[in-house]
Design an enzyme around this catalytic site. Structure first.
Site, PDB file in Angstrom:
ATOM      1  N   ILE A   1       2.825   1.713  -3.325  1.00  0.00           N
ATOM      2  CA  ILE A   1       2.172   2.024  -4.889  1.00  0.00           C
ATOM      3  C   ILE A   1       1.458   3.486  -4.560  1.00  0.00           C
ATOM      4  CG2 ILE A   1       0.206   1.676  -6.102  1.00  0.00           C
ATOM      5  CD1 ILE A   1       0.576  -1.380  -5.092  1.00  0.00           C
TER       6      ILE A   1
ATOM      7  N   VAL B   1       0.810  -1.216   0.069  1.00  0.00           N
ATOM      8  CA  VAL B   1       0.082   0.003   0.068  1.00  0.00           C
ATOM      9  C   VAL B   1       0.869   1.198   0.008  1.00  0.00           C
ATOM     10  CG1 VAL B   1      -1.714   1.329   1.445  1.00  0.00           C
ATOM     11  CG2 VAL B   1      -1.938  -1.132   1.245  1.00  0.00           C
TER      12      VAL B   1
ATOM     13  N   ASP C   1      -4.363  35.415 -34.766  1.00  0.00           N
ATOM     14  CA  ASP C   1      -4.933  36.558 -35.655  1.00  0.00           C
ATOM     15  C   ASP C   1      -4.314  37.865 -35.186  1.00  0.00           C
ATOM     16  OD1 ASP C   1      -6.778  35.107 -37.065  1.00  0.00           O
ATOM     17  OD2 ASP C   1      -8.448  35.089 -35.166  1.00  0.00           O
TER      18      ASP C   1
ATOM     19  N   ASN D   1       3.314   6.705   5.181  1.00  0.00           N
ATOM     20  CA  ASN D   1       2.571   6.861   3.884  1.00  0.00           C
ATOM     21  C   ASN D   1       1.604   8.096   3.989  1.00  0.00           C
ATOM     22  OD1 ASN D   1       2.593   6.223   1.174  1.00  0.00           O
ATOM     23  ND2 ASN D   1       0.561   5.233   1.409  1.00  0.00           N
TER      24      ASN D   1
ATOM     25  N   ASP E   1       2.969  11.329   2.019  1.00  0.00           N
ATOM     26  CA  ASP E   1       2.306  11.403   0.505  1.00  0.00           C
ATOM     27  C   ASP E   1       1.213  12.485   0.267  1.00  0.00           C
ATOM     28  OD1 ASP E   1       3.999   9.368   0.082  1.00  0.00           O
ATOM     29  OD2 ASP E   1       2.478   7.882  -0.550  1.00  0.00           O
TER      30      ASP E   1
ATOM     31  N   GLU F   1      -1.245   5.362  -5.044  1.00  0.00           N
ATOM     32  CA  GLU F   1      -2.356   5.369  -5.591  1.00  0.00           C
ATOM     33  C   GLU F   1      -3.156   6.645  -5.743  1.00  0.00           C
ATOM     34  OE1 GLU F   1      -2.647   5.548  -1.337  1.00  0.00           O
ATOM     35  OE2 GLU F   1      -1.444   4.290  -2.538  1.00  0.00           O
TER      36      GLU F   1
END
Length: 890
Positions: free
Chosen positions: A287, A284, A331, A727, A731, A289
């Site tokens: 990765i 977990v 333009d 994490n 993260d 996620e």
């Protein structure tokens, strides 16, 4: 609510339709009646286009392989009666779900706010007054005016049409425009053959019309289709596809590493449950996620930031392409120039030239000599200026309320300044017929009933209008227009254009009977010159484009001399500016030899170009590997806008069709906004790349720490909940903070990125593994230094805290090696410091709250432990910075 069930409007004549809907085919309904009908019939919206609900966003968080892994870990912990671990893992699921929900909810609402900024408007006639209102407020019975480039905002019965052609491909699949009229039809007629109706979602490709609205919202034909067909799933952007593929490959690699670590732990006789829960938690943690969600949020936030700078980016995928743009085809009028046109010169036969004095603020119209005012040419030019004109202008609060083409509104201002009552004159001589202006003919003509006979008014580009002229009005006398005369007027036009003026020629005819063909045997009246100065800030922005390796190519329908004059003032083209490619000399793409293609690719100024030539130019540039941004405002520009890598429509003067097909809409029509959008596109992509590198280096460092500890059977190891906590801490907030970094001042000094290049290339992979190794070495080194003390838990504590603080400090290293250590966009980002502060506080709470300490398996730490944590965390940061400074890593 159901709308009126009566005889189908296509079977009824105009009077019957007016009676059925209790409206006036000339004046429309009253504002009070419109408000009542809005209550009765509801908003004019297609309900199927609504975004996801709050519950759908919430449930989406639970449909994740990560959640399934965590639930498995919680179930195993409960099975072995490790209740604290089970509850803690469930809390992690809740926290993960809440964080993911908040991020997606924010992204969804950012996109909703963006959609609200791109609402279309429609022109309705209520009580005889033309108003612009949001399309959602249109009601059945409203009288609407539509012209070339407009999207039909509702279904309606046509009551007036002039050379009306409609593209109904969105509804019927028929790609060829359909000619429309006002005649009632008999019997039941298929949808594609209802030639007296307009349908929501189709667009006017030629001419103009008035229609009585007969259906809105879900009661329209488009609404009926929406109720029968479920809305197609939203497509993923190229960036999202890259991230998804990237995540899948990373997941595969991670699972292999986790399996190796699991087997190593079992061989070292670590308890099965401990290794199983650690392996799941590690998978977990490793990765990333949250990558797609954080990326989407970064894109949505960036798009919202652009919107505040007058740029509406309609598609997420466009942001990625913006950063790769190598050529801007723009333009001139309104984009490079102010678009504040005024009549500054007037040339009339035989040799009379009147020019505005640049040293005086007085308009040209107020300085016209009396003898000229009484002359035939001047009087007829005013007639043409007012009658051959679809714009509207009204005096309001000491200023002007304008609607329509800026050139046409400037003509109306010119007429008002001569004390001419424009509205009264138009009512006195109503328009009976019109030959609409197109980029092919470059001429417009209208037919009017006058007191004695008829009057044809025509205006257009001098070289085009002269083709339809056989006579000239000279001192009140109509004479034959000879070829030398035509050459003289072309030369006079060239002189006006050479002074930076936009020329426009005028002609007329007074037939005894209403003419079938308007553009023939016209009498030439003269030429006006419009002043439209360059925007003050454009020249500097073009220099910035040059430093960013972005070429600027100017495309205009104006005279070549006008184009060259503006290009010289703005510094467009450098050496190429001496050669202006004239649209008249441009062959079609199929007939284009290689040398012409090369000449097009090198040229910087194109004059008298039509939309087909714009499309051909895009093809030529793309053949050579260029990433092309193309501006456009007309309905005929739609193919070039779709073909370009980035289609950019004008928000002020752009048609609804051009805005619909474009990737971007400029609310202020300014060139500086295009460059600002490209800069933001580069910044956003760089931010996404940054937080990917940050997440990967942090997650892989956790893999290296646990893998090394398991392989070497070290006397300390992180437990599952510690991995999950690390994490969560590193993260979320730091990654989000990286996603909203303002960007480096040097971002526009780099070459555009290659769109085929992967997000993480080989050099960046080397950097990521180097970062991971340094962070892992710092954490393991601190723990090893603390091993052997009386407190057996101390090394684990030191490992846990060193890994967290090393990762938090690592966010400050997410800058280029070329940038100063302290004076860079990361150090200036207040959200970075806020994320570090909040994450550090949450980490320290695991020590100060006994319940958290027990769950997280951390205990009291001595001064020596904290010194090791600080020394190795800062040491890791310094090592990475040194490696970057000596250019060993990015």
């Amino acid at each position: 609510m159901e709308q009126a069930a009566q005889t189908p409007p296509y079977q009824s004549d105009i009077n019957t339709v007016s009676q059925q809907w209790k409206t006036d085919a000339a004046k429309g309904i009253s504002p009070e009646e419109a408000a009542q009908r809005l209550e009765q019939y509801g908003w004019n919206v297609i309900e199927a286009t609504r975004g996801r609900s709050t519950w759908q966003i919430l449930l989406h968080q639970l449909r994740s392989a990560v959640v399934y892994l965590l639930l498995a870990a919680a179930a195993l912990s409960a099975f072995f009666q490790e209740w604290a671990d089970a509850i803690a893992i469930l809390l992690v699921i809740v926290v993960n779900t809440v964080i993911g929900f908040i991020m997606e909810y924010q992204a969804e609402h950012s996109m909703e706010a963006l959609r609200e900024m791109t609402q279309l408007r429609a022109r309705v006639i209520r009580n005889g007054r033309t108003l612009e209102i949001p399309v959602e407020e249109i009601v059945p019975g409203d009288l609407l005016f539509l012209e070339a480039g407009d999207l039909a905002p509702a279904d309606g019965r046509i009551v007036e049409a002039s050379q009306l052609q409609v593209n109904e491909s969105a509804l019927t699949g028929e790609s060829v425009p359909v000619e429309k009229n006002t005649q009632a039809l008999e019997g039941k007629t298929p949808l594609a053959e209802r030639h007296n109706m307009l349908f929501k979602g189709t667009y006017i490709s030629n001419g103009n019309a008035r229609m009585i609205c007969t259906a809105t919202g879900m009661q329209t034909e488009l609404g009926h289709i929406a109720t029968m067909v479920d809305e197609a799933a939203a497509g993923t952007t190229p960036l999202e596809k890259k991230l998804e593929g990237f995540s899948r490959r990373l997941m595969g690699i991670t699972l292999i590493i986790v399996l190796v670590i699991f087997v190593a732990g079992i061989l070292n006789r670590v308890a099965l449950l401990d290794m199983l829960s650690t392996a799941i938690a590690l998978a977990v943690a490793a990765i990333p996620e949250g990558l797609p969600i954080v990326a989407t949020l970064a894109l949505a936030r960036g798009m919202l930031r652009m919107a505040r700078h007058q740029v509406i980016v309609k598609r997420l995928s466009a942001v990625e392409t913006l950063g790769a743009t190598t050529v801007i085809c723009t333009d001139k009028t309104g984009t490079l120039t102010e678009n504040s046109l005024e009549v500054a010169a007037l040339a009339m036969p035989p040799e009379q030239v009147l020019e505005k004095d640049p040293n005086k603020g007085q308009p040209l119209a107020e300085s016209i000599p009396e003898e000229v005012r009484e002359g035939g040419n001047y009087r007829y030019i005013l007639d043409v200026a007012v009658l051959c004109n679809n714009a509207s202008l009204a005096k309001q609060n000491g200023g002007w309320k304008e609607s329509g083409d800026p050139l046409e509104t400037s003509l109306l201002k010119f007429a008002w300044q001569t004390d001419m009552n424009v509205e009264e004159y138009r009512q006195r001589y109503p328009k009976e017929k019109e030959a609409t202006f197109s980029s092919e003919t470059r001429v417009m003509a209208t037919l009017h009933k006058k007191d004695q006979g008829w009057f044809i008014a025509a205006k257009g580009a001098t070289e085009n209008l002269l083709e339809y002229c056989t006579q000239v009005l000279d001192k009140g006398e109509i004479k034959e227009l000879t070829e030398p005369d035509k050459r003289k007027w072309l030369q006079r036009t060239e002189e006006l254009a050479g002074h930076g003026l936009k020329p426009l020629a005028f002609a007329m005819r007074e037939p005894e009977q209403p003419a079938e063909e308007l553009l023939r045997e016209l009498v030439f009246l003269g030429v006006t010159g419009f002043l439209d100065p360059p925007r003050k800030d454009v020249k500097q922005v073009i220099k910035e484009c040059r430093s960013a390796r972005i070429k600027v190519t100017m495309l205009t329908g104006d005279h070549p001399a006008t184009a060259r004059n503006i290009a010289e003032q703005l510094g467009i083209g450098e050496k190429e500016q001496d050669t202006v490619i004239n649209g008249r000399d441009m062959k079609s793409y199929a007939q284009l030899p290689a040398e012409d293609k090369e000449r097009w690719a090198q040229a910087a100024v194109f004059a008298r170009v039509d939309p087909r030539q714009k499309l051909d130019l895009v093809s030529v540039l793309q053949e050579r590997g260029q990433i092309v941004a193309m501006t456009g405002d007309g309905v005929n520009d739609a193919p070039a806008l779709k073909k370009a890598d980035i289609g950019i429509a004008m928000g002020i003067r752009g048609t609804q069709v051009s805005q619909e097909v474009a990737d971007m809409v400029l609310k202020d029509d300014a060139f500086t906004s295009i460059v600002k959008a490209i800069e933001q596109g580069r910044v956003i992509f760089e931010n996404i790349r940054r937080f990917i590198m940050f997440l990967l280096s942090c997650n892989l460092s956790e893999l290296l720490v646990i893998g090394t500890a398991a392989a070497l059977n070290l006397p300390f190891q992180l437990v599952a909940l510690q991995i999950l906590f690390i994490n969560l801490i590193t993260d979320v907030l730091p990654a989000l903070a990286l996603g909203v970094t303002e960007g480096s001042e040097a971002v526009m000094e780099k070459a555009p990125k290659n769109p085929e290049q992967p997000i993480i290339d080989r050099k960046r992979w080397i950097a990521i593994w180097s970062y991971s190794a340094v962070i892992a070495a710092a954490a393991l080194g601190a723990a090893i230094m603390d091993a052997g003390t009386e407190n057996e838990q101390a090394p684990n504590n030191v490992l846990f805290f060193t890994l967290i603080f090393s990762q938090l400090l690592h966010v400050l290293n997410m800058v280029s090696a070329k940038e100063p250590l302290f004076n860079n966009e990361i150090w200036k980002n207040k959200y970075i410091w806020l994320s570090i502060g909040v994450s550090s506080l949450l980490t320290l709470l695991t020590l100060f709250i006994p319940a958290l300490s027990k769950v997280m398996h951390v205990g009291a730490m001595e001064s020596r432990d904290w010194l090791l944590v600080a020394a190795f965390s800062v040491g890791g940061f310094v090592v990475v910075r040194v490696l970057k400074q000596v250019r060993l890593i990015l």
